[in-house]
Design a protein around this motif. Structure first.
Motif, PDB file in Angstrom:
ATOM      1  N   THR A   1      -3.462  -7.456 -17.728  1.00 55.49           N
ATOM      2  CA  THR A   1      -3.107  -8.076 -16.450  1.00 55.49           C
ATOM      3  C   THR A   1      -3.910  -9.345 -16.222  1.00 55.49           C
TER       4      THR A   1
ATOM      5  N   LEU B   1      -1.683  -1.159  -8.022  1.00 53.76           N
ATOM      6  CA  LEU B   1      -1.100   0.023  -8.645  1.00 53.76           C
ATOM      7  C   LEU B   1      -0.703  -0.317 -10.073  1.00 53.76           C
ATOM      8  N   VAL B   2      -0.661   0.678 -10.925  1.00 54.30           N
ATOM      9  CA  VAL B   2      -0.222   0.482 -12.304  1.00 54.30           C
ATOM     10  C   VAL B   2       1.296   0.593 -12.363  1.00 54.30           C
ATOM     11  N   ARG B   3       1.930  -0.431 -12.894  1.00 53.84           N
ATOM     12  CA  ARG B   3       3.366  -0.426 -13.133  1.00 53.84           C
ATOM     13  C   ARG B   3       3.580  -0.858 -14.588  1.00 53.84           C
ATOM     14  N   GLY B   4       3.978   0.077 -15.433  1.00 50.62           N
ATOM     15  CA  GLY B   4       4.131  -0.243 -16.847  1.00 50.62           C
ATOM     16  C   GLY B   4       2.786  -0.543 -17.466  1.00 50.62           C
ATOM     17  N   ASN B   5       2.652  -1.746 -18.021  1.00 51.65           N
ATOM     18  CA  ASN B   5       1.387  -2.141 -18.644  1.00 51.65           C
ATOM     19  C   ASN B   5       0.679  -3.223 -17.841  1.00 51.65           C
ATOM     20  N   GLU B   6       0.943  -3.252 -16.526  1.00 51.47           N
ATOM     21  CA  GLU B   6       0.283  -4.217 -15.647  1.00 51.47           C
ATOM     22  C   GLU B   6      -0.249  -3.529 -14.399  1.00 51.47           C
TER      23      GLU B   6
ATOM     24  N   VAL C   1      -0.331  -4.296 -10.512  1.00 46.93           N
ATOM     25  CA  VAL C   1       0.343  -5.165  -9.558  1.00 46.93           C
ATOM     26  C   VAL C   1      -0.106  -4.817  -8.141  1.00 46.93           C
TER      27      VAL C   1
ATOM     28  N   GLU D   1       1.100  -3.984  -4.512  1.00 48.60           N
ATOM     29  CA  GLU D   1       2.296  -3.497  -3.839  1.00 48.60           C
ATOM     30  C   GLU D   1       1.950  -3.051  -2.423  1.00 48.60           C
TER      31      GLU D   1
ATOM     32  N   ARG E   1      -0.912   4.416  -0.743  1.00 51.67           N
ATOM     33  CA  ARG E   1       0.513   4.379  -1.058  1.00 51.67           C
ATOM     34  C   ARG E   1       1.041   5.795  -1.297  1.00 51.67           C
ATOM     35  N   TYR E   2       0.217   6.629  -1.939  1.00 57.71           N
ATOM     36  CA  TYR E   2       0.636   7.980  -2.282  1.00 57.71           C
ATOM     37  C   TYR E   2      -0.294   9.006  -1.656  1.00 57.71           C
TER      38      TYR E   2
ATOM     39  N   ASP F   1       5.333   9.130  -2.205  1.00 55.50           N
ATOM     40  CA  ASP F   1       5.283   7.704  -1.893  1.00 55.50           C
ATOM     41  C   ASP F   1       5.467   7.541  -0.380  1.00 55.50           C
TER      42      ASP F   1
END
Length: 220
Positions: free
Chosen positions: A34, A139-144, A146, A148, A161-162, A167
């Motif tokens: 990231t 937050l982790v989204r895939g391999n990044e 981000v 949110e 968030r959680y 969610d």
């Protein structure tokens, strides 16, 4: 970046060994990736990695402390006594979900949901820039990593968030339809992801207790 069991100085009595090391290395790789693709997110990514490692350290320290207390009760040796006496402060961003669920207002909200005909967002939960409800968090989204939307929940030190695997932002969005609890649960499982009913009710109870959702009783 310190990675793995040794890097986090985790007591082997509580560790999952290779599993923890791989999880730590994967998270470090996501954070570095990231930072390399977006310098604007570099600080947030590295802070996210550091906070996760501190949370893991605290969780494993509590686990090894509990093991030591069990051992000390049967074998009162200083080796166990020293470890049994350890106090573990909360790590940055760590939320004790069990303690939150035991709070009186959350318990009362949980009981009130049984008699609710409808669950709707409270006035303070408007999704706009001035409401103070929405914030952002990494937050982790895939391999990044981000940034949110997250919710600012009264009584909690940081936006979340959680909660209980639910969610909260999506649950609050779906509540705008003015559904009863079973309808909201069904809408969430179809629109977001399958989730157990108990954790979903716990999450909705938290939002009701802290003024983000309003549970309207039948006939109101």
């Amino acid at each position: 970046m310190l990675v793995g069991d040794a890097g986090a100085t985790i007591d082997p009595l509580s560790s999952f060994g290779v599993k923890k090391a791989l999880a730590s290395a994967w998270m470090a790789a996501v954070a570095v990736h990231t930072a390399l693709i977006d310098a604007g997110r570099a600080a947030a990514a590295l802070e996210f990695f550091g906070d996760r490692e501190r949370q893991m350290f605290a969780a494993h320290l509590r686990q090894s402390r509990d093991y030591a207390r069990e051992a000390y009760a049967r074998h009162p040796h200083p080796f166990w006594g020293m470890r049994a006496a350890i106090e573990v402060p909360p790590a940055p961003g760590e939320l004790d979900e069990d303690a939150t669920l035991r709070a009186a207002d959350v318990q009362q909200a949980f009981a009130a949901l049984r008699d609710s005909a409808m669950v709707v967002p409270a006035p303070r939960a408007r999704h706009d820039a001035t409401s103070g409800t929405l914030a952002s968090m990494p937050l982790v989204r895939g391999n990044e990593i981000v940034l949110e939307p997250a919710l600012t929940v009264p009584g909690l030190s940081r936006p979340i968030r959680y909660f209980a695997g639910v969610d909260l932002v999506r649950a609050l969005d779906l509540a705008h339809a003015g559904l009863d609890v079973p309808g909201l649960f069904d809408a969430y499982t179809r629109a977001v992801s399958p989730v157990g009913l108990p954790p979903f009710l716990q999450s909705v109870s938290l939002l009701v207790a802290r003024g983000l959702l309003t549970a309207r009783p039948a006939g109101a």
